[in-house]
Scaffold this motif. Structure first.
Motif, PDB file in Angstrom:
ATOM      1  N   THR A  77      82.112   0.558  35.052  1.00 52.48           N
ATOM      2  CA  THR A  77      82.623   0.344  33.692  1.00 52.48           C
ATOM      3  C   THR A  77      83.777  -0.654  33.692  1.00 52.48           C
ATOM      4  OG1 THR A  77      81.964   2.584  33.038  1.00 52.48           O
ATOM      5  CG2 THR A  77      83.622   1.494  31.679  1.00 52.48           C
ATOM      6  N   ALA A  78      84.703  -0.500  34.633  1.00 47.62           N
ATOM      7  CA  ALA A  78      85.848  -1.421  34.717  1.00 47.62           C
ATOM      8  C   ALA A  78      85.383  -2.849  34.987  1.00 47.62           C
ATOM      9  CB  ALA A  78      86.806  -0.961  35.815  1.00 47.62           C
ATOM     10  N   ASP A  79      84.425  -3.004  35.898  1.00 48.85           N
ATOM     11  CA  ASP A  79      83.902  -4.341  36.206  1.00 48.85           C
ATOM     12  C   ASP A  79      83.241  -4.967  34.990  1.00 48.85           C
ATOM     13  OD1 ASP A  79      84.793  -4.110  38.795  1.00 48.85           O
ATOM     14  OD2 ASP A  79      82.849  -3.566  39.636  1.00 48.85           O
ATOM     15  N   TYR A  80      82.476  -4.160  34.264  1.00 47.71           N
ATOM     16  CA  TYR A  80      81.748  -4.671  33.099  1.00 47.71           C
ATOM     17  C   TYR A  80      82.713  -5.187  32.025  1.00 47.71           C
ATOM     18  CZ  TYR A  80      78.842  -4.674  28.903  1.00 47.71           C
ATOM     19  OH  TYR A  80      78.194  -5.033  27.749  1.00 47.71           O
ATOM     20  N   CYS A 128      77.645   3.597  24.747  1.00 46.13           N
ATOM     21  CA  CYS A 128      77.177   4.401  23.618  1.00 46.13           C
ATOM     22  C   CYS A 128      78.375   4.892  22.811  1.00 46.13           C
ATOM     23  CB  CYS A 128      76.373   5.607  24.102  1.00 46.13           C
ATOM     24  SG  CYS A 128      75.059   5.210  25.288  1.00 46.13           S
ATOM     25  N   GLY A 129      78.125   5.171  21.527  1.00 45.47           N
ATOM     26  CA  GLY A 129      79.208   5.650  20.681  1.00 45.47           C
ATOM     27  C   GLY A 129      78.701   6.356  19.448  1.00 45.47           C
ATOM     28  N   SER A 159      87.586   9.904  23.492  1.00 43.75           N
ATOM     29  CA  SER A 159      87.325   8.489  23.760  1.00 43.75           C
ATOM     30  C   SER A 159      86.678   7.835  22.553  1.00 43.75           C
ATOM     31  CB  SER A 159      86.416   8.338  24.988  1.00 43.75           C
ATOM     32  OG  SER A 159      85.102   8.771  24.692  1.00 43.75           O
ATOM     33  N   ASP A 160      86.703   6.499  22.564  1.00 43.30           N
ATOM     34  CA  ASP A 160      86.009   5.750  21.511  1.00 43.30           C
ATOM     35  C   ASP A 160      84.524   5.620  21.825  1.00 43.30           C
ATOM     36  OD1 ASP A 160      88.390   4.943  19.935  1.00 43.30           O
ATOM     37  OD2 ASP A 160      88.925   3.902  21.789  1.00 43.30           O
ATOM     38  N   TYR A 161      84.227   5.439  23.110  1.00 42.27           N
ATOM     39  CA  TYR A 161      82.850   5.236  23.547  1.00 42.27           C
ATOM     40  C   TYR A 161      82.623   5.951  24.870  1.00 42.27           C
ATOM     41  CZ  TYR A 161      83.224   1.281  20.303  1.00 42.27           C
ATOM     42  OH  TYR A 161      83.438   0.513  19.203  1.00 42.27           O
ATOM     43  N   ILE A 162      81.369   5.966  25.298  1.00 43.97           N
ATOM     44  CA  ILE A 162      81.031   6.436  26.634  1.00 43.97           C
ATOM     45  C   ILE A 162      80.160   5.386  27.310  1.00 43.97           C
ATOM     46  CG2 ILE A 162      81.134   8.870  25.988  1.00 43.97           C
ATOM     47  CD1 ILE A 162      78.041   8.891  26.015  1.00 43.97           C
ATOM     48  N   LEU A 187      74.621   1.401  22.120  1.00 42.05           N
ATOM     49  CA  LEU A 187      75.157   0.198  21.501  1.00 42.05           C
ATOM     50  C   LEU A 187      74.868  -1.066  22.315  1.00 42.05           C
ATOM     51  CD1 LEU A 187      78.640   1.659  20.510  1.00 42.05           C
ATOM     52  CD2 LEU A 187      76.622   1.411  19.036  1.00 42.05           C
ATOM     53  N   GLU A 188      74.900  -0.931  23.629  1.00 42.05           N
ATOM     54  CA  GLU A 188      74.768  -2.115  24.468  1.00 42.05           C
ATOM     55  C   GLU A 188      74.290  -1.709  25.861  1.00 42.05           C
ATOM     56  OE1 GLU A 188      77.745  -5.731  25.826  1.00 42.05           O
ATOM     57  OE2 GLU A 188      78.131  -4.642  23.963  1.00 42.05           O
TER      58      GLU A 188
END
Length: 206
Positions: free
Chosen positions: A119-122, A96-97, A148-151, A169-170
C-alpha cells in the motif's frame, strides 16, 4: 523427499486440482487438524500453513518450496526464488471504500490494510500522502466505523464489499499463486524441482 508448504483455505482446492492434473500427487491433500502430511508414494511432504507464513517457511528452509499468492510475496520481500506463475487463486488487490463517499483530492487519507508495504509503495508512486493502519483481518470494518477512509484488500467476487456497503474503487494489481523455492534447496535438489516445474507447466497447458 521434497517438503512443500501450501496455503490453507480457499486456495487448497485449486492447488490439489493442479497437482493431481500435473501428475505430482495421486490423492488430494486434505485440510484438517493435521498440519504436516506425508505422501511417501509421491516423494513429498506437505506443510499446511497460513498464506502469509508460506514464504517464511521457504526462506528459512523449513519447506523446500511453497505455493502462495503474489500479494503475499510482494509484502514479504525476498529470500527465495520465484519459479513459475501457477495461474490459480486469481483475484486482485484493490483500493475500496464506502460507496459514493467523497474525499478532497490531495488531503491526507487513512488506509486500513493487512498489506502495509504494498500500500505504501502504491501511494508513493501516486504522490498521495497516506496514513496506513495495519489490521490483520476484517478490514472492511475500518471505513464503516470511521477508523479509515479506505481499505486496500484482496477482492475476488466483491460480495463481501457489497454486503458491507463498500465498492471497489481502483485495482492495484492482479494476483495469482506462484511456486517459490528455497535458494539453497534449488541448488541441492534442482533436478527434482525442475521436474516438478515441467509437470506443473504441462498441467497448466492441458
Amino acid at each position: 523427499m521434497l517438503t512443500l508448504a501450501v496455503s490453507k483455505g480457499r486456495i487448497l482446492d485449486e492447488t490439489n486440482e493442479l497437482l493431481i492434473k500435473a501428475g505430482i500427487i495421486k490423492e488430494p491433500v486434505i485440510e484438517g487438524r493435521k498440519l504436516v502430511i506425508e505422501k511417501p508414494e509421491d516423494n513429498l511432504r506437505f506443510i499446511l500453513a497460513k498464506p502469509k507464513d508460506v514464504p517464511t517457511y521457504v526462506q528459512y528452509g523449513v519447506a523446500d518450496a511453497g505455493i502462495v499468492g503474489k500479494d503475499v510475496l510482494h509484502e514479504k520481500g525476498k529470500g527465495y526464488y520465484e519459479l513459475t506463475d501457477l495461474k490459480i487463486g486469481l483475484c486482485r488487490l484493490s483500493l475500496c471504500g464506502i460507496k459514493d463517499k467523497k474525499n478532497n483530492q490531495g488531503e491526507m487519507i487513512r488506509i486500513a490494510t493487512s498489506y502495509p508495504n504494498v500500500t505504501a509503495d502504491y501511494f508513493r508512486t501516486k504522490g498521495q500522502q497516506v496514513e496506513i493502519i495495519y489490521l490483520n483481518g476484517s478490514v472492511e470494518l475500518a471505513p464503516l466505523l470511521g477508523l479509515s477512509d479506505y481499505i486496500v484488500d484482496i477482492v475476488s467476487t466483491g460480495t463481501t464489499l457489497r454486503e458491507n456497503g463498500l465498492e471497489e474503487l481502483e485495482k492495484i494489481e492482479d494476483i495469482t499463486c506462484r511456486l517459490i523455492v528455497n535458494q539453497a534447496t534449488y541448488h541441492l535438489k534442482n533436478k527434482f524441482i525442475d521436474e516438478i516445474v515441467e509437470k506443473l507447466e504441462r498441467g497448466l497447458s492441458q
